[in-house]
Write an enzyme that holds these catalytic residues in place. Structure first.
Site, PDB file in Angstrom:
ATOM      1  N   ARG A 189      52.639  28.561  88.845  1.00 59.77           N
ATOM      2  CA  ARG A 189      52.871  29.750  89.388  1.00 59.77           C
ATOM      3  C   ARG A 189      52.511  29.706  90.796  1.00 59.77           C
ATOM      4  NH1 ARG A 189      50.130  34.460  90.009  1.00 59.77           N
ATOM      5  NH2 ARG A 189      51.283  36.557  89.710  1.00 59.77           N
TER       6      ARG A 189
ATOM      7  N   LYS B 134      43.837  30.364  95.087  1.00 55.35           N
ATOM      8  CA  LYS B 134      42.788  31.110  94.116  1.00 55.35           C
ATOM      9  C   LYS B 134      41.440  30.767  95.068  1.00 55.35           C
ATOM     10  CE  LYS B 134      45.168  32.550  90.165  1.00 55.35           C
ATOM     11  NZ  LYS B 134      45.317  32.439  88.703  1.00 55.35           N
TER      12      LYS B 134
END
Ligand code: 7PJ
Length: 382
Positions: free
Chosen positions: A347, A312
């Site tokens: 995840r 991210k």
């Protein structure tokens, strides 16, 4: 702060943040979500309408007297939160009735984006055969769940037509229906959830926490399937336009709590709910850091916790603005930090690397426990 214990607003709830959860605390520490972590200190934050109104830090030995001094309705709420913070997470029953997700160790959810535009692996797996090969590689590498998504919800993403989303993911989900691990479907659309569950998906992952599509609560309730409720602020296209919170941790907590109640009211069993703070979804770097540091407080929601940090943007922001494909090391650092807050599901894009990092992390914990046992066996108390 503004209120003392005797003078809390009506309906006050509590966010209970374990300070420095660890694995080798002496007796007297309190278990975190029934797992291997425990905490010896707690920050109790009284919240009213999702905002903090009072706070106090205390050692676990002072918790009982703090509770006793609260007015009865607030005390009952604080006790319920404290119980949820400590209680073990039972296995979550998957759709289909045959399998469950158990939380004896952190689980790895492998990301399979069947999208042409996902920011970190966009376009690599649009072809069903390649998507399937990637899923099988993740399973071989130790993935516990495969999360199949056909709509990119990255910041600035454009919505795709449901029909296109369905066509992208269904062949892949059908081909994985008999795979060794369950498939989850990452979608905000009720019709796509239904089609994916028909094709063999075992759970739903919705970045809108079942708010985007008015039919999605009913679909999940009717199918008896688990659902990941993720916090996001705003629609994907606009969510990074200046997100603002008064207090991000308490607001995310209150939002997820409200979504849990909405799901229960719609007939979704509490035991099927998984919660996620939604790292990067309508959050600045500062917000993401506060949420990752405060993750342990979300255990008081009483549900297993999932987090997605993999590749991210906050990792790029902290480390030389590396592009997504070069964020593996930072992703592993953040993933292990989340495991040290007791998170139950990670995840990730890089399954093999995450599994290896977890194995070393777990090996060290096992070594620690063996050392403690060896000392206890070889010595007498003094
Ligand atoms: C997440 C997600 C996340 C859950 C995406 C990306 C962007 N679902 N879907 N949690 N992120 N539950 O993979 O970076 O953090 S899409």
């Amino acid at each position: 702060m503004k209120h003392s214990a005797g003078d809390l607003p009506k309906g006050t709830d509590f966010v209970l943040l374990p300070l420095a959860p660890a694995r080798d605390l002496p007796a007297g520490a309190m278990p975190l979500a029934g797992g291997p972590l425990a905490f010896a200190h707690l920050r109790a934050i009284a919240i009213s309408e999702g905002r903090p109104v009072a706070s106090r830090e205390m050692p676990s030995s002072e918790i009982a007297s703090w509770l006793a001094a609260l007015p009865p309705p607030a005390r009952a709420r604080a006790e319920r939160r404290l119980d949820a913070l400590q209680a073990p997470r039972p296995p979550v029953p998957l759709a289909g009735g045959k399998r469950t997700l158990g939380f004896a160790r952190p689980l790895v959810m492998g990301i399979l984006n069947v999208t042409p535009d996902s920011f970190s692996d966009g376009g690599r797996f649009v072809d069903p055969a390649r998507a399937l090969a990637q899923a099988q590689a993740m399973i071989a590498a130790g993935a516990d769940i495969i999360d199949v998504g056909g709509e990119s919800t990255r910041p600035g993403a454009r919505p795709v037509w449901e029909e296109e989303e369905r066509e992208r993911i269904l062949p892949v989900i059908e081909a994985l229906a008999d795979a060794a691990v369950p498939v989850s479907v990452d979608t905000r659309h009720a019709r796509v959830m239904e089609a994916a569950l028909d094709a063999g998906a075992a759970m739903v992952n919705d970045v809108s926490a079942l708010t985007h599509d008015p039919d999605s609560l009913a679909v999940v309730a009717a199918r008896d399937c688990p659902v990941v409720l993720m916090h996001a602020r705003g629609e994907p296209q606009r969510m990074q336009d200046n997100p603002a919170y008064e207090d991000v941790l308490t607001e995310v907590f209150a939002y997820l709590d409200a979504r849990i109640r909405a799901c229960e009211a719609a007939g979704i069993a509490r035991e099927r709910l998984i919660v996620d703070p939604g790292i990067g979804f309508g959050k600045t770097l500062r917000h993401n850091l506060t949420l990752l540091n405060g993750l342990a407080a979300l255990h008081a929601l009483g549900a297993p916790l999932l987090v997605g940090v993999s590749r991210k943007r906050f990792i790029g922001a902290l480390a030389r603005e590396e592009v997504p494909a070069r964020r593996l090391a930072g992703s592993l650092a953040a993933a292990l930090a989340a495991v040290d807050k007791g998170v139950q599901i990670l995840r990730v894009h890089d399954v093999a690397e995450t599994v290896q990092a977890l194995a070393v992390h777990q090996g060290l914990i096992d070594g620690l426990l063996m050392d403690r046992a060896a000392v206890a066996a070889a010595t007498r108390p003094c």
